[in-house]
Motif scaffolding. Structure first.
Motif, PDB file in Angstrom:
ATOM      1  N   MET A   1      57.140  78.741  34.133  1.00 18.38           N
ATOM      2  CA  MET A   1      56.062  79.392  34.863  1.00 18.38           C
ATOM      3  C   MET A   1      55.774  78.660  36.172  1.00 18.38           C
ATOM      4  SD  MET A   1      53.667  81.705  35.163  1.00 18.38           S
ATOM      5  CE  MET A   1      53.673  82.480  33.549  1.00 18.38           C
ATOM      6  N   GLN A   2      55.740  79.386  37.276  1.00 19.60           N
ATOM      7  CA  GLN A   2      55.368  78.795  38.554  1.00 19.60           C
ATOM      8  C   GLN A   2      53.871  78.504  38.573  1.00 19.60           C
ATOM      9  OE1 GLN A   2      58.704  81.169  41.270  1.00 19.60           O
ATOM     10  NE2 GLN A   2      56.538  81.299  41.791  1.00 19.60           N
ATOM     11  N   THR A   3      53.497  77.490  39.343  1.00 18.97           N
ATOM     12  CA  THR A   3      52.094  77.110  39.439  1.00 18.97           C
ATOM     13  C   THR A   3      51.655  77.044  40.896  1.00 18.97           C
ATOM     14  OG1 THR A   3      52.660  74.746  39.419  1.00 18.97           O
ATOM     15  CG2 THR A   3      52.145  75.786  37.282  1.00 18.97           C
ATOM     16  N   ILE A   4      50.344  77.037  41.073  1.00 20.18           N
ATOM     17  CA  ILE A   4      49.720  76.933  42.389  1.00 20.18           C
ATOM     18  C   ILE A   4      48.702  75.799  42.344  1.00 20.18           C
ATOM     19  CG2 ILE A   4      48.076  78.078  43.946  1.00 20.18           C
ATOM     20  CD1 ILE A   4      50.751  79.300  44.284  1.00 20.18           C
ATOM     21  N   GLU A   5      48.652  74.996  43.403  1.00 22.24           N
ATOM     22  CA  GLU A   5      47.639  73.949  43.476  1.00 22.24           C
ATOM     23  C   GLU A   5      46.460  74.451  44.306  1.00 22.24           C
ATOM     24  OE1 GLU A   5      46.936  69.281  44.878  1.00 22.24           O
ATOM     25  OE2 GLU A   5      48.977  70.132  44.789  1.00 22.24           O
ATOM     26  N   LEU A   6      45.268  74.405  43.720  1.00 26.32           N
ATOM     27  CA  LEU A   6      44.060  74.861  44.397  1.00 26.32           C
ATOM     28  C   LEU A   6      43.518  73.777  45.323  1.00 26.32           C
ATOM     29  CD1 LEU A   6      42.356  76.615  41.345  1.00 26.32           C
ATOM     30  CD2 LEU A   6      43.913  77.587  43.057  1.00 26.32           C
ATOM     31  N   ASN A   7      42.529  74.125  46.151  1.00 23.10           N
ATOM     32  CA  ASN A   7      42.049  73.182  47.160  1.00 23.10           C
ATOM     33  C   ASN A   7      41.301  71.977  46.588  1.00 23.10           C
ATOM     34  OD1 ASN A   7      39.284  73.992  46.757  1.00 23.10           O
ATOM     35  ND2 ASN A   7      39.572  75.691  48.185  1.00 23.10           N
ATOM     36  N   ASN A   8      41.022  71.983  45.280  1.00 20.46           N
ATOM     37  CA  ASN A   8      40.404  70.808  44.652  1.00 20.46           C
ATOM     38  C   ASN A   8      41.413  70.033  43.806  1.00 20.46           C
ATOM     39  OD1 ASN A   8      40.657  72.668  42.578  1.00 20.46           O
ATOM     40  ND2 ASN A   8      38.746  72.085  41.580  1.00 20.46           N
ATOM     41  N   MET A  12      47.115  75.722  38.615  1.00 19.86           N
ATOM     42  CA  MET A  12      46.984  76.909  37.774  1.00 19.86           C
ATOM     43  C   MET A  12      48.273  77.702  37.762  1.00 19.86           C
ATOM     44  SD  MET A  12      44.635  79.636  39.990  1.00 19.86           S
ATOM     45  CE  MET A  12      44.617  80.826  38.627  1.00 19.86           C
ATOM     46  N   PRO A  13      48.533  78.410  36.659  1.00 22.87           N
ATOM     47  CA  PRO A  13      49.723  79.280  36.619  1.00 22.87           C
ATOM     48  C   PRO A  13      49.595  80.373  37.671  1.00 22.87           C
ATOM     49  CG  PRO A  13      48.792  78.937  34.423  1.00 22.87           C
ATOM     50  CD  PRO A  13      47.789  78.418  35.391  1.00 22.87           C
ATOM     51  N   GLN A  14      50.728  80.803  38.205  1.00 23.23           N
ATOM     52  CA  GLN A  14      50.687  81.820  39.255  1.00 23.23           C
ATOM     53  C   GLN A  14      50.659  83.233  38.682  1.00 23.23           C
ATOM     54  OE1 GLN A  14      53.756  81.445  42.240  1.00 23.23           O
ATOM     55  NE2 GLN A  14      52.880  83.044  43.524  1.00 23.23           N
ATOM     56  N   LEU A  15      51.114  83.397  37.454  1.00 21.18           N
ATOM     57  CA  LEU A  15      51.090  84.709  36.816  1.00 21.18           C
ATOM     58  C   LEU A  15      50.215  84.642  35.580  1.00 21.18           C
ATOM     59  CD1 LEU A  15      52.132  87.636  36.613  1.00 21.18           C
ATOM     60  CD2 LEU A  15      54.068  86.748  35.284  1.00 21.18           C
ATOM     61  N   GLY A  16      49.304  85.609  35.442  1.00 19.09           N
ATOM     62  CA  GLY A  16      48.382  85.590  34.325  1.00 19.09           C
ATOM     63  C   GLY A  16      48.249  86.927  33.629  1.00 19.09           C
ATOM     64  N   TYR A  39      52.350  83.598  28.533  1.00 17.87           N
ATOM     65  CA  TYR A  39      51.246  83.547  29.495  1.00 17.87           C
ATOM     66  C   TYR A  39      50.346  82.358  29.182  1.00 17.87           C
ATOM     67  CZ  TYR A  39      52.511  88.311  30.818  1.00 17.87           C
ATOM     68  OH  TYR A  39      53.185  89.423  31.257  1.00 17.87           O
ATOM     69  N   ARG A  40      49.913  81.688  30.227  1.00 17.43           N
ATOM     70  CA  ARG A  40      48.992  80.565  30.060  1.00 17.43           C
ATOM     71  C   ARG A  40      47.683  80.787  30.822  1.00 17.43           C
ATOM     72  NH1 ARG A  40      51.718  80.456  26.468  1.00 17.43           N
ATOM     73  NH2 ARG A  40      53.197  78.882  25.744  1.00 17.43           N
ATOM     74  N   LEU A  41      47.689  81.708  31.764  1.00 20.30           N
ATOM     75  CA  LEU A  41      46.475  82.103  32.482  1.00 20.30           C
ATOM     76  C   LEU A  41      45.926  83.376  31.833  1.00 20.30           C
ATOM     77  CD1 LEU A  41      44.421  82.436  34.807  1.00 20.30           C
ATOM     78  CD2 LEU A  41      46.297  83.283  36.239  1.00 20.30           C
ATOM     79  N   ILE A  42      44.706  83.302  31.308  1.00 22.24           N
ATOM     80  CA  ILE A  42      44.040  84.435  30.667  1.00 22.24           C
ATOM     81  C   ILE A  42      42.746  84.716  31.416  1.00 22.24           C
ATOM     82  CG2 ILE A  42      43.119  85.375  28.521  1.00 22.24           C
ATOM     83  CD1 ILE A  42      46.086  84.698  28.320  1.00 22.24           C
ATOM     84  N   ASP A  43      42.545  85.976  31.818  1.00 25.47           N
ATOM     85  CA  ASP A  43      41.408  86.336  32.664  1.00 25.47           C
ATOM     86  C   ASP A  43      40.517  87.372  31.989  1.00 25.47           C
ATOM     87  OD1 ASP A  43      40.523  86.527  35.868  1.00 25.47           O
ATOM     88  OD2 ASP A  43      40.262  88.414  34.768  1.00 25.47           O
ATOM     89  N   THR A  44      39.215  87.041  31.857  1.00 22.40           N
ATOM     90  CA  THR A  44      38.219  87.961  31.335  1.00 22.40           C
ATOM     91  C   THR A  44      36.987  87.887  32.220  1.00 22.40           C
ATOM     92  OG1 THR A  44      37.005  88.679  29.358  1.00 22.40           O
ATOM     93  CG2 THR A  44      37.251  86.303  29.673  1.00 22.40           C
ATOM     94  N   ALA A  45      35.879  88.514  31.787  1.00 23.42           N
ATOM     95  CA  ALA A  45      34.623  88.491  32.536  1.00 23.42           C
ATOM     96  C   ALA A  45      33.493  88.871  31.602  1.00 23.42           C
ATOM     97  CB  ALA A  45      34.667  89.456  33.724  1.00 23.42           C
ATOM     98  N   SER A  46      32.295  88.398  31.913  1.00 24.70           N
ATOM     99  CA  SER A  46      31.156  88.713  31.056  1.00 24.70           C
ATOM    100  C   SER A  46      30.913  90.216  30.978  1.00 24.70           C
ATOM    101  CB  SER A  46      29.902  87.988  31.557  1.00 24.70           C
ATOM    102  OG  SER A  46      29.599  88.369  32.888  1.00 24.70           O
ATOM    103  N   GLU A  70      44.668  72.605  26.272  1.00 26.74           N
ATOM    104  CA  GLU A  70      44.818  72.055  27.617  1.00 26.74           C
ATOM    105  C   GLU A  70      45.983  72.671  28.386  1.00 26.74           C
ATOM    106  OE1 GLU A  70      46.314  68.759  24.751  1.00 26.74           O
ATOM    107  OE2 GLU A  70      44.752  70.313  24.792  1.00 26.74           O
ATOM    108  N   ASP A  71      46.841  73.399  27.693  1.00 26.60           N
ATOM    109  CA  ASP A  71      47.950  74.079  28.361  1.00 26.60           C
ATOM    110  C   ASP A  71      47.540  75.446  28.906  1.00 26.60           C
ATOM    111  OD1 ASP A  71      49.687  71.979  27.731  1.00 26.60           O
ATOM    112  OD2 ASP A  71      50.160  72.866  25.785  1.00 26.60           O
ATOM    113  N   LEU A  72      46.360  75.908  28.527  1.00 25.00           N
ATOM    114  CA  LEU A  72      45.874  77.222  28.935  1.00 25.00           C
ATOM    115  C   LEU A  72      44.956  77.122  30.142  1.00 25.00           C
ATOM    116  CD1 LEU A  72      45.067  78.695  25.417  1.00 25.00           C
ATOM    117  CD2 LEU A  72      47.066  79.195  26.836  1.00 25.00           C
ATOM    118  N   PHE A  73      44.854  78.205  30.873  1.00 23.99           N
ATOM    119  CA  PHE A  73      43.988  78.288  32.052  1.00 23.99           C
ATOM    120  C   PHE A  73      43.132  79.546  31.875  1.00 23.99           C
ATOM    121  CE2 PHE A  73      42.605  78.836  36.363  1.00 23.99           C
ATOM    122  CZ  PHE A  73      42.609  77.550  36.916  1.00 23.99           C
ATOM    123  N   ILE A  74      41.885  79.351  31.435  1.00 24.53           N
ATOM    124  CA  ILE A  74      41.019  80.453  31.029  1.00 24.53           C
ATOM    125  C   ILE A  74      39.969  80.733  32.105  1.00 24.53           C
ATOM    126  CG2 ILE A  74      39.586  81.392  29.189  1.00 24.53           C
ATOM    127  CD1 ILE A  74      42.463  80.551  28.373  1.00 24.53           C
TER     128      ILE A  74
END
Length: 288
Positions: A1-8, A12-16, A39-46, A70-74
């Protein structure tokens, strides 16, 4: 999985995998199957109403030792009525509790309405305390993003916006690069609008690589350096969508796709009065 480095500095994984509009009864299994698929990036919302089930799918995968937490990005998000600072703090805690997590990897202000500055203070505080690893915004146009960066000491790490072949956001991408805010794409397939999955141009490109239209679209976003969210409840489609790291689109293919840009949303404009009115009515319905 490709990753992206954020400004901090957070990676994070690039595909979610996104769970928007997945029925609650199917969310747990969908999240579990997505993690099994890689998949390691999982996206939800309240506001999606399925944070609980998303957390259950995560726990099932962790309990079966398919993956470590710790391998997941939620990711989750804060809706309009939750924007005042005190309410935002409560909502962050509720998201963590409902999902059964000690921290979230990314938390976003979901819409550019309401007390976004009060909400941002709550997100910054939660980030400093370790409850949120990265924080950001969603559906902010570039002009609003620039204002937000200028008026806050902590800049957003992410802006999650609509990006797809019909609405490519090329100029927006350049503005975000200038200000160091990562673009994340929702609706990369435009929910199939304008017959995306049977588009002859995308089909022809896919045939060159033995790939589907969906895979071509996701690969196009990867090569632009954009984080993308794909959604499906079908395990075979999940596997197909993530199988995009064994080929690369040529510069000519990238240019061909660029010509598909309609430069307009496949859904709605967040500045359109009728759409803003809809959100305000949705806010009142949520409150009631």
């Amino acid at each position: 999985m490709q990753t992206i480095e954020l400004n901090n500095g957070v990676i994070m994984p690039q595909l979610g995998f996104g769970v928007y509009q997945i029925p609650n009864a199917q969310t747990k299994e969908a999240v579990y199957e997505a993690i099994k698929a890689g998949y390691r990036l999982i996206d939800t919302a309240s506001i999606y109403g399925n944070e609980k089930e998303t957390g259950e799918g995560i726990r099932k995968a962790v309990d079966e030792e398919i993956v470590k937490r710790e391998d997941l990005f939620i990711t989750s998000k804060l809706f309009i009525l939750q924007a005042p600072e005190d309410k935002a703090k409560e909502t962050i805690e509720k998201s963590l509790s409902v999902m059964g997590l000690d921290y979230l990897d990314l938390y976003l202000i979901h819409q550019p309405y309401g007390d976004i500055y009060g909400a941002w203070r709550a997100l910054v505080s939660a980030q400093k305390s370790g409850k949120l690893r990265a924080i950001g915004i969603s559906n902010f146009k570039s002009s609003r993003m620039i204002e937000f960066v200028g008026l806050n000491d902590v800049k957003p790490q992410i802006n999650q916006i609509e990006v797809n072949p019909w609405n490519q956001r090329i100029e927006d991408e350049e503005w975000h690069k200038k200000y160091g805010v990562q673009v994340e794409a929702w609706a990369p397939f435009a929910e199939g609008r304008h017959d995306l999955f049977s588009n002859l141009v995308l089909e022809e490109i896919g045939q060159k690589y033995g790939k589907s239209v969906g895979q071509v679209v996701l690969r196009w976003l990867m090569q632009r350096g954009i984080v993308a969210l794909a959604k499906s409840v079908r395990p075979e489609r999940m596997i197909e969508n993530i199988n995009i790291f064994d080929f690369e689109l040529s510069p000519a293919d990238m240019e061909t796709i660029a010509h598909l840009d309609m430069k307009e949303s496949a859904f709605f404009d967040h500045d359109d009065p009728q759409q803003v009115e809809w959100f305000m009515n949705r806010m009142k319905d949520t409150e009631e």
